[in-house]
Design a protein around this motif. Structure first.
Motif, PDB file in Angstrom:
ATOM      1  N   ASP A 238       0.800  -1.217   0.000  1.00 61.02           N
ATOM      2  CA  ASP A 238       0.000   0.000   0.000  1.00 61.02           C
ATOM      3  C   ASP A 238       0.835   1.270   0.000  1.00 61.02           C
ATOM      4  O   ASP A 238       1.958   1.306   0.488  1.00 61.02           O
ATOM      5  N   MET A 239       0.244   2.298  -0.585  1.00 59.10           N
ATOM      6  CA  MET A 239       0.782   3.652  -0.542  1.00 59.10           C
ATOM      7  C   MET A 239      -0.026   4.423   0.502  1.00 59.10           C
ATOM      8  O   MET A 239      -1.257   4.321   0.538  1.00 59.10           O
ATOM      9  N   GLN A 240       0.666   5.178   1.346  1.00 59.51           N
ATOM     10  CA  GLN A 240       0.006   6.050   2.298  1.00 59.51           C
ATOM     11  C   GLN A 240       0.625   7.431   2.181  1.00 59.51           C
ATOM     12  O   GLN A 240       1.828   7.569   1.907  1.00 59.51           O
ATOM     13  N   LEU A 241      -0.181   8.445   2.384  1.00 64.98           N
ATOM     14  CA  LEU A 241       0.296   9.822   2.404  1.00 64.98           C
ATOM     15  C   LEU A 241      -0.035  10.440   3.752  1.00 64.98           C
ATOM     16  O   LEU A 241      -1.201  10.531   4.134  1.00 64.98           O
ATOM     17  N   GLY A 242       1.010  10.832   4.475  1.00 63.37           N
ATOM     18  CA  GLY A 242       0.823  11.451   5.779  1.00 63.37           C
ATOM     19  C   GLY A 242       0.652  10.440   6.891  1.00 63.37           C
ATOM     20  O   GLY A 242       0.316   9.279   6.661  1.00 63.37           O
ATOM     21  N   GLY A 243       0.926  10.876   8.116  1.00 60.80           N
ATOM     22  CA  GLY A 243       0.799  10.013   9.288  1.00 60.80           C
ATOM     23  C   GLY A 243       1.686  10.525  10.403  1.00 60.80           C
ATOM     24  O   GLY A 243       2.558  11.378  10.200  1.00 60.80           O
ATOM     25  N   LYS A 244       1.466   9.998  11.595  1.00 62.68           N
ATOM     26  CA  LYS A 244       2.233  10.457  12.757  1.00 62.68           C
ATOM     27  C   LYS A 244       3.728  10.217  12.585  1.00 62.68           C
ATOM     28  O   LYS A 244       4.549  11.011  13.038  1.00 62.68           O
ATOM     29  N   TRP A 245       4.076   9.099  11.950  1.00 63.47           N
ATOM     30  CA  TRP A 245       5.491   8.761  11.788  1.00 63.47           C
ATOM     31  C   TRP A 245       6.136   9.554  10.655  1.00 63.47           C
ATOM     32  O   TRP A 245       7.167  10.209  10.838  1.00 63.47           O
ATOM     33  N   VAL A 246       5.520   9.550   9.482  1.00 66.11           N
ATOM     34  CA  VAL A 246       6.119  10.194   8.321  1.00 66.11           C
ATOM     35  C   VAL A 246       5.937  11.705   8.344  1.00 66.11           C
ATOM     36  O   VAL A 246       6.718  12.446   7.752  1.00 66.11           O
ATOM     37  N   GLY A 247       4.910  12.192   9.026  1.00 65.60           N
ATOM     38  CA  GLY A 247       4.673  13.625   9.105  1.00 65.60           C
ATOM     39  C   GLY A 247       3.706  14.136   8.039  1.00 65.60           C
ATOM     40  O   GLY A 247       3.065  13.364   7.330  1.00 65.60           O
ATOM     41  N   GLU A 248       3.629  15.460   7.948  1.00 63.26           N
ATOM     42  CA  GLU A 248       2.698  16.101   7.029  1.00 63.26           C
ATOM     43  C   GLU A 248       3.140  15.940   5.577  1.00 63.26           C
ATOM     44  O   GLU A 248       4.328  15.807   5.278  1.00 63.26           O
ATOM     45  N   VAL A 249       2.156  15.961   4.688  1.00 58.71           N
ATOM     46  CA  VAL A 249       2.419  15.893   3.253  1.00 58.71           C
ATOM     47  C   VAL A 249       2.649  17.295   2.710  1.00 58.71           C
ATOM     48  O   VAL A 249       1.925  18.227   3.055  1.00 58.71           O
ATOM     49  N   GLU A 250       3.667  17.422   1.886  1.00 58.78           N
ATOM     50  CA  GLU A 250       3.895  18.675   1.176  1.00 58.78           C
ATOM     51  C   GLU A 250       3.149  18.601  -0.140  1.00 58.78           C
ATOM     52  O   GLU A 250       3.331  17.644  -0.898  1.00 58.78           O
ATOM     53  N   PRO A 251       2.276  19.557  -0.439  1.00 58.61           N
ATOM     54  CA  PRO A 251       1.476  19.488  -1.674  1.00 58.61           C
ATOM     55  C   PRO A 251       2.337  19.211  -2.906  1.00 58.61           C
ATOM     56  O   PRO A 251       3.443  19.731  -3.048  1.00 58.61           O
ATOM     57  N   PHE A 252       1.811  18.386  -3.805  1.00 58.95           N
ATOM     58  CA  PHE A 252       2.531  17.993  -5.012  1.00 58.95           C
ATOM     59  C   PHE A 252       1.545  17.891  -6.159  1.00 58.95           C
ATOM     60  O   PHE A 252       0.328  17.846  -5.955  1.00 58.95           O
ATOM     61  N   ASP A 253       2.064  17.851  -7.382  1.00 62.55           N
ATOM     62  CA  ASP A 253       1.215  17.867  -8.573  1.00 62.55           C
ATOM     63  C   ASP A 253       0.950  16.484  -9.145  1.00 62.55           C
ATOM     64  O   ASP A 253      -0.190  16.091  -9.338  1.00 62.55           O
ATOM     65  N   LYS A 254       2.020  15.736  -9.428  1.00 67.06           N
ATOM     66  CA  LYS A 254       1.887  14.428 -10.060  1.00 67.06           C
ATOM     67  C   LYS A 254       1.653  13.343  -9.010  1.00 67.06           C
ATOM     68  O   LYS A 254       2.202  13.414  -7.906  1.00 67.06           O
ATOM     69  N   PRO A 255       0.853  12.318  -9.321  1.00 65.68           N
ATOM     70  CA  PRO A 255       0.687  11.195  -8.383  1.00 65.68           C
ATOM     71  C   PRO A 255       2.020  10.543  -8.057  1.00 65.68           C
ATOM     72  O   PRO A 255       2.914  10.471  -8.908  1.00 65.68           O
ATOM     73  N   VAL A 256       2.181  10.084  -6.827  1.00 68.63           N
ATOM     74  CA  VAL A 256       3.364   9.334  -6.415  1.00 68.63           C
ATOM     75  C   VAL A 256       2.995   7.856  -6.473  1.00 68.63           C
ATOM     76  O   VAL A 256       1.913   7.466  -6.043  1.00 68.63           O
ATOM     77  N   LYS A 257       3.912   7.021  -7.002  1.00 74.38           N
ATOM     78  CA  LYS A 257       3.530   5.657  -7.361  1.00 74.38           C
ATOM     79  C   LYS A 257       4.463   4.597  -6.794  1.00 74.38           C
ATOM     80  O   LYS A 257       5.641   4.844  -6.563  1.00 74.38           O
ATOM     81  N   MET A 258       3.892   3.414  -6.598  1.00 79.11           N
ATOM     82  CA  MET A 258       4.628   2.183  -6.332  1.00 79.11           C
ATOM     83  C   MET A 258       4.498   1.309  -7.572  1.00 79.11           C
ATOM     84  O   MET A 258       3.392   1.085  -8.065  1.00 79.11           O
ATOM     85  N   TYR A 259       5.628   0.806  -8.074  1.00 76.53           N
ATOM     86  CA  TYR A 259       5.631  -0.107  -9.223  1.00 76.53           C
ATOM     87  C   TYR A 259       6.037  -1.493  -8.725  1.00 76.53           C
ATOM     88  O   TYR A 259       7.193  -1.710  -8.358  1.00 76.53           O
TER      89      TYR A 259
END
Length: 268
Positions: A238-259
């Motif tokens: 799974d892909m996750q954005l944001g959380g207590k461990w990783v911290g806040e997400v910085e706004p971005f334009d293109k999707p971030v992906k796992m291949y």
């Protein structure tokens, strides 16, 4: 003399190229040893991720940190060139879904479980500030952390390394008890992540290199130190954005992906 020097340089170049190709092959091919037998694999050589009835979409749970941006939006799931692609992106339809970010994840729960053995996954992970892709395992029925958790990989942000971890009631109680490691990866390319587990130890690998061994301690049996062989586990990607461990997400334009190129499961 010039001919000899040119010939020597040519031979050196050929040997150098051969060694580079050998190193590349070592990071792209699954490990093969006489003691392990490949019993299941998914190469994602199809158009529909879910056609094999092995994978399901991970549903959202707003109360669980790693799961609070999960979505079943079709744009987050794809198969291209034999790769399962899971995405995380800014949500552009807040009327349909109030989450600022939406992410895709799949798991094998209720469909396929894995007894002690060896799992390898070849994948490439894109990064952004606040991204938290993970490949990990949870037990069939036992609650967390009693039944344990095996994290084959977790990557934060743009890190050039991954975390590999086990969790249990014991590790939750004794915070200073060593139960994880970090290991360098090629952050812009595919890497192979692996785990072996049996009644003696959990062993983690990156690109076929042993990175960490977590051993069973029989004297701590009553404290739940090693629950990893009590029942089969299922696999989560799974892909996750944001959380207590990783911290806040910085706004971005293109999707971030796992291949995800492939998943392999071996048994002895």
């Amino acid at each position: 003399m010039k001919i000899i020097l040119l010939l020597s340089a040519f031979i050196g170049l050929v040997n150098s190229c051969s060694e580079k190709e050998k190193q590349k092959a070592n990071t792209q091919q699954p490990s093969t040893t006489t003691q392990w037998k490949l019993t299941w694999q998914d190469d994602f050589d199809r158009d529909d991720i879910f056609a094999t009835d092995i994978w399901s979409k991970i549903s959202r749970n707003p109360n669980i940190d790693w799961r609070n941006t999960m979505s079943d939006d079709e744009s987050l799931f794809d198969i291209t060139d034999g790769n399962l692609i899971l995405s995380g992106k800014m949500n552009t339809d807040l009327q349909k879904d109030s989450s600022q970010y939406i992410t895709g994840g799949v798991y094998t729960i209720n469909k396929k479980y894995f007894d002690p053995g060896k799992i390898e996954v070849r994948c490439k992970l894109e990064g952004t500030k606040g991204s938290w892709p993970a490949i990990w395992m949870l037990p069939k029925t036992a609650k967390w952390p009693t039944g344990g958790e095996i994290d084959i990989l977790e990557r934060l942000n743009y890190d050039s390394f991954v975390y590999q971890t086990v969790h249990s009631s014991y590790t939750q109680k004794y915070k200073n008890h060593k139960h994880n490691t970090t290991h360098a990866i090629n952050p812009d390319d595919y890497n192979i992540y692996g785990v072996e587990w049996d009644d003696k130890a959990v062993k983690f690998y990156v690109n076929n290199q042993l990175t960490y061994t977590y051993e069973r301690d029989a004297s701590k049996e009553n404290e739940g130190q090693y629950p990893f062989t009590n029942e089969p586990y299922y696999l989560l990607i799974d892909m996750q954005l944001g959380g207590k461990w990783v911290g806040e997400v910085e706004p971005f334009d293109k999707p971030v992906k796992m291949y995800i190129d492939w998943v392999r499961y071996y048994q002895k």
